[in-house]
Design an enzyme around this catalytic site. Structure first.
Site, PDB file in Angstrom:
ATOM      1  N   THR A   1     -23.760 -10.832  28.301  1.00  0.00           N
ATOM      2  CA  THR A   1     -23.709 -12.205  27.394  1.00  0.00           C
ATOM      3  C   THR A   1     -24.331 -13.423  28.110  1.00  0.00           C
ATOM      4  O   THR A   1     -24.749 -13.549  29.452  1.00  0.00           O
ATOM      5  CB  THR A   1     -21.928 -12.647  27.622  1.00  0.00           C
ATOM      6  OG1 THR A   1     -21.575 -13.614  26.780  1.00  0.00           O
ATOM      7  CG2 THR A   1     -21.607 -13.252  29.088  1.00  0.00           C
TER       8      THR A   1
ATOM      9  N   THR B   1     -38.835 -17.392  22.736  1.00  0.00           N
ATOM     10  CA  THR B   1     -39.602 -18.327  23.922  1.00  0.00           C
ATOM     11  C   THR B   1     -40.688 -17.796  24.462  1.00  0.00           C
ATOM     12  O   THR B   1     -41.625 -18.392  24.845  1.00  0.00           O
ATOM     13  CB  THR B   1     -38.558 -19.048  24.913  1.00  0.00           C
ATOM     14  OG1 THR B   1     -37.639 -19.783  24.298  1.00  0.00           O
ATOM     15  CG2 THR B   1     -39.205 -19.888  25.880  1.00  0.00           C
TER      16      THR B   1
ATOM     17  N   SER C   1     -32.780 -17.185  17.006  1.00  0.00           N
ATOM     18  CA  SER C   1     -31.726 -17.746  16.122  1.00  0.00           C
ATOM     19  C   SER C   1     -31.592 -17.194  14.682  1.00  0.00           C
ATOM     20  O   SER C   1     -30.783 -17.450  14.115  1.00  0.00           O
ATOM     21  CB  SER C   1     -31.544 -19.267  16.255  1.00  0.00           C
ATOM     22  OG  SER C   1     -31.791 -19.744  17.542  1.00  0.00           O
TER      23      SER C   1
ATOM     24  N   THR D   1     -10.853 -12.309  24.358  1.00  0.00           N
ATOM     25  CA  THR D   1     -10.371 -13.622  24.922  1.00  0.00           C
ATOM     26  C   THR D   1     -11.493 -14.592  24.893  1.00  0.00           C
ATOM     27  O   THR D   1     -12.761 -14.171  24.811  1.00  0.00           O
ATOM     28  CB  THR D   1      -9.986 -13.459  26.270  1.00  0.00           C
ATOM     29  OG1 THR D   1      -9.728 -14.584  26.947  1.00  0.00           O
ATOM     30  CG2 THR D   1     -11.084 -12.662  27.101  1.00  0.00           C
TER      31      THR D   1
ATOM     32  N   THR E   1     -33.973 -15.402  24.044  1.00  0.00           N
ATOM     33  CA  THR E   1     -32.821 -15.184  24.853  1.00  0.00           C
ATOM     34  C   THR E   1     -31.509 -15.519  23.892  1.00  0.00           C
ATOM     35  O   THR E   1     -30.393 -15.053  24.381  1.00  0.00           O
ATOM     36  CB  THR E   1     -32.806 -16.219  26.094  1.00  0.00           C
ATOM     37  OG1 THR E   1     -33.199 -17.458  25.523  1.00  0.00           O
ATOM     38  CG2 THR E   1     -33.985 -15.809  26.836  1.00  0.00           C
ATOM     39  N   ASP E   2     -31.674 -16.352  23.080  1.00  0.00           N
ATOM     40  CA  ASP E   2     -30.205 -16.905  22.329  1.00  0.00           C
ATOM     41  C   ASP E   2     -29.569 -15.903  21.671  1.00  0.00           C
ATOM     42  O   ASP E   2     -28.362 -16.097  21.957  1.00  0.00           O
ATOM     43  CB  ASP E   2     -30.732 -18.158  21.106  1.00  0.00           C
ATOM     44  CG  ASP E   2     -31.168 -19.397  21.747  1.00  0.00           C
ATOM     45  OD1 ASP E   2     -31.127 -19.409  22.984  1.00  0.00           O
ATOM     46  OD2 ASP E   2     -31.979 -20.115  21.025  1.00  0.00           O
TER      47      ASP E   2
ATOM     48  N   ASP F   1     -37.934 -16.901  16.363  1.00  0.00           N
ATOM     49  CA  ASP F   1     -36.962 -17.427  17.334  1.00  0.00           C
ATOM     50  C   ASP F   1     -35.612 -16.615  16.849  1.00  0.00           C
ATOM     51  O   ASP F   1     -35.128 -16.377  15.814  1.00  0.00           O
ATOM     52  CB  ASP F   1     -36.698 -19.158  16.805  1.00  0.00           C
ATOM     53  CG  ASP F   1     -35.709 -19.621  18.064  1.00  0.00           C
ATOM     54  OD1 ASP F   1     -36.232 -20.569  18.688  1.00  0.00           O
ATOM     55  OD2 ASP F   1     -34.628 -19.045  18.255  1.00  0.00           O
TER      56      ASP F   1
ATOM     57  N   CYS G   1     -11.771 -16.644  27.039  1.00  0.00           N
ATOM     58  CA  CYS G   1     -12.265 -16.840  28.551  1.00  0.00           C
ATOM     59  C   CYS G   1     -13.534 -15.964  28.979  1.00  0.00           C
ATOM     60  O   CYS G   1     -14.023 -15.089  28.240  1.00  0.00           O
ATOM     61  CB  CYS G   1     -11.115 -16.223  29.640  1.00  0.00           C
ATOM     62  SG  CYS G   1      -9.558 -16.878  29.417  1.00  0.00           S
TER      63      CYS G   1
END
Ligand code: ASP
Length: 496
Positions: A180, A16, A74, A290, A104-105, A72, A292
């Site tokens: 993350t 971006t 991705s 995990t 950033t993805d 990009d 979480c």
């Protein structure tokens, strides 16, 4: 040469930060990455003719390199991670630091992969990007980009040199392999849920030196090999076992990151566990993390994860999903042997996890009757490339006896006592420290499959366990005659 190098190399991959609407007449048309000039022309105090930028009252040499076709993120691939590592390696002696402009993805994946690939890194490699294109008035790009340059140029500017792959975004500097992506929209898009941010940029840039990795004592070494035949699977309640089996039997698959519930839990149906067991038997490595957002896996604490451990699933502790996937690719790239890769995966390599687990493996055995004491001696303790086991950091030691069945295969009670390094293989060794490791019991039912007994080795006995020398494990049965498939002592050590 290395120490005298000055200036920063900016590597532009796309994202971006350098994107503009595809159709210049239509501001709402999809964003596509443009040429690096789009970005550099908007960098304040940048003198393109002389390749330098004025920062904090001094000027810093600033060179650039662009992906031929900016993408990009991705569309980033393992090959792009390898190209980045190669580019940094080729320019390592010529610059004091590197800034990677990235979408950033998947930025956290690239940061994690580079952290593993760049061994003995002694200079900053700072990844950044932005949520809005640099060409937009209310963009976050300039702030992120300029601060990343300042962190990378710390040596010239008299700041703290961060000898790590790191991510700068909005106000914070994060360890790359702990990062993350947390928000799809917020300017503070990244988080490091299991490790403190080691830099803060407000009016001043403050680096918390004690949180950084030490400077390496050898030259940069880039490890390019990555295993791409891997997968990641987020399990969910009621997931079909056929789906799991299909993924695990994908042709060529070498490893799987299993994103499990809570502290690493998963369904305990025989079909689920059989699919896992078959895959491990077939030489696949399954790394349990995990799903979480923060916290750590503790395999064996609950019944719903003990079965995974017994079937050879290994603990990803507090790895982020990005670090888990890239670590799996990296480790399998270096070490194709599944057992050795599994041991290496449990050891902290680049500050990506808070603990390491060193395993001492023992072969299986059987006890024909009460009081008989077969002795099995371990193979060498895994010592992964100079990462020596440090007993002063030992947090806990666990004995795991796995694949337990009664000798005749019928239902019955299994009770065992375990001893380490008995002076003599006596018939009735005393149940006391330091040789006595503990006692455990399980009911065996053929329909439920092999059982496991895990227990923590107490303080007195664990002083006796060494991560480096050879050990002999003695198992005594106090109930039915029985056999076990394998055993190990897991030494859980705080990562440095
Ligand atoms: N899709 C973009 C990318 O990752 C998003 C961004 O850069 O913020 O390249």
């Amino acid at each position: 040469m290395t120490n005298d190098a000055q200036g920063v190399l900016v590597i532009y991959t796309g994202g971006t930060i350098g994107s503009l609407p595809e159709d210049p007449q239509d501001p709402l048309s999809p964003l596509v990455p443009k040429k690096l000039d789009e970005v550099m022309s908007r960098l304040p105090n940048y003198d393109a003719a002389n390749s330098r930028i004025t920062l904090a009252g001094s000027w810093v040499r600033l060179a650039t390199h662009s992906w031929e076709t900016p993408v990009d993120s991705s569309n980033m691939t393992f090959g792009d991670w390898q190209s980045l590592a190669t580019l940094i390696e080729a320019n390592y002696d010529s610059y004091e630091g590197f800034v990677v402009l990235h979408g950033t993805d998947t930025l956290a994946y690239t940061a994690s992969a580079l952290a593993f690939m760049l061994d003995n890194l002694g200079k900053p490699v700072v990844l950044t990007g932005s949520q809005r294109p640099i060409a937009e008035t209310r963009s976050d790009a300039v702030q992120n980009f300029v601060t990343a340059i300042e962190i990378a140029a710390a040596k010239s500017l008299g700041g703290v040199v961060v000898p790590e792959v790191c991510v700068f975004f909005r106000d914070h500097l994060l360890r790359g392999c702990r990062t993350t992506k947390l928000s799809a929209n917020a300017y503070g898009a990244f988080s490091s849920p299991n490790y403190p941010y080691f830099g803060h940029a407000g009016e001043h840039i403050r680096i918390l030196e004690t949180l950084l990795r030490p400077l390496p004592d050898g030259p940069l070494r880039v490890r390019h090999e990555l295993e791409s035949n891997i997968a990641s699977l987020d399990i969910f309640p009621g997931m079909s076992t056929a789906l799991l089996r299909n993924i695990l039997t994908t042709r060529g698959l070498k490893g799987l990151v299993m994103q499990a519930f809570g502290i690493g839990n998963a369904p305990t149906t025989p079909e689920f566990l059989d699919a896992i067991a078959d895959a491990v038997e077939d030489g696949k490595v399954i790394l349990d993390i995990t799903q979480c957002r923060s916290g750590e896996v503790d395999l064996g604490l609950y019944e719903v994860s003990a079965g995974l451990l017994a079937r050879g699933v290994i603990s990803g502790l507090d790895l982020t999903p990005e670090a888990a996937l890239t670590k799996l690719a990296f480790v399998l790239g270096q070490e194709p042997d599944a057992d050795r890769a599994a041991d290496m995966l449990q050891i902290d390599l680049k500050g990506e996890q808070s603990k390491s687990i060193f395993n001492i493996h023992f072969p299986g055995g059987e006890v024909a009757g009460e009081g008989e004491a077969p002795v099995s001696t371990n193979q060498a303790t895994p010592m992964v490339e100079g990462r020596r086991y440090d007993p002063t950091k030992l947090q806990k030691a666990l004995l795991r006896v796995m694949g337990l069945k009664t000798l005749d295969g019928s239902a019955g009670k299994i009770t065992l006592r375990a001893f380490l390094d008995l002076p003599e293989a006596g018939q009735h060794p005393p149940a006391e420290a330091p040789h006595f490791l503990g006692e455990g019991s399980k009911m065996y039912h053929p329909a439920g499959g092999p059982e496991s007994i895990f227990f923590e080795i107490d303080d007195a006995a664990r002083q006796f366990v060494s991560g480096s020398s050879s050990h002999a494990l003695t198992i005594v049965s106090l109930a039915e005659p029985m056999r076990w498939a394998k055993a190990n002592i897991a030494l859980v050590v705080a990562a440095s």
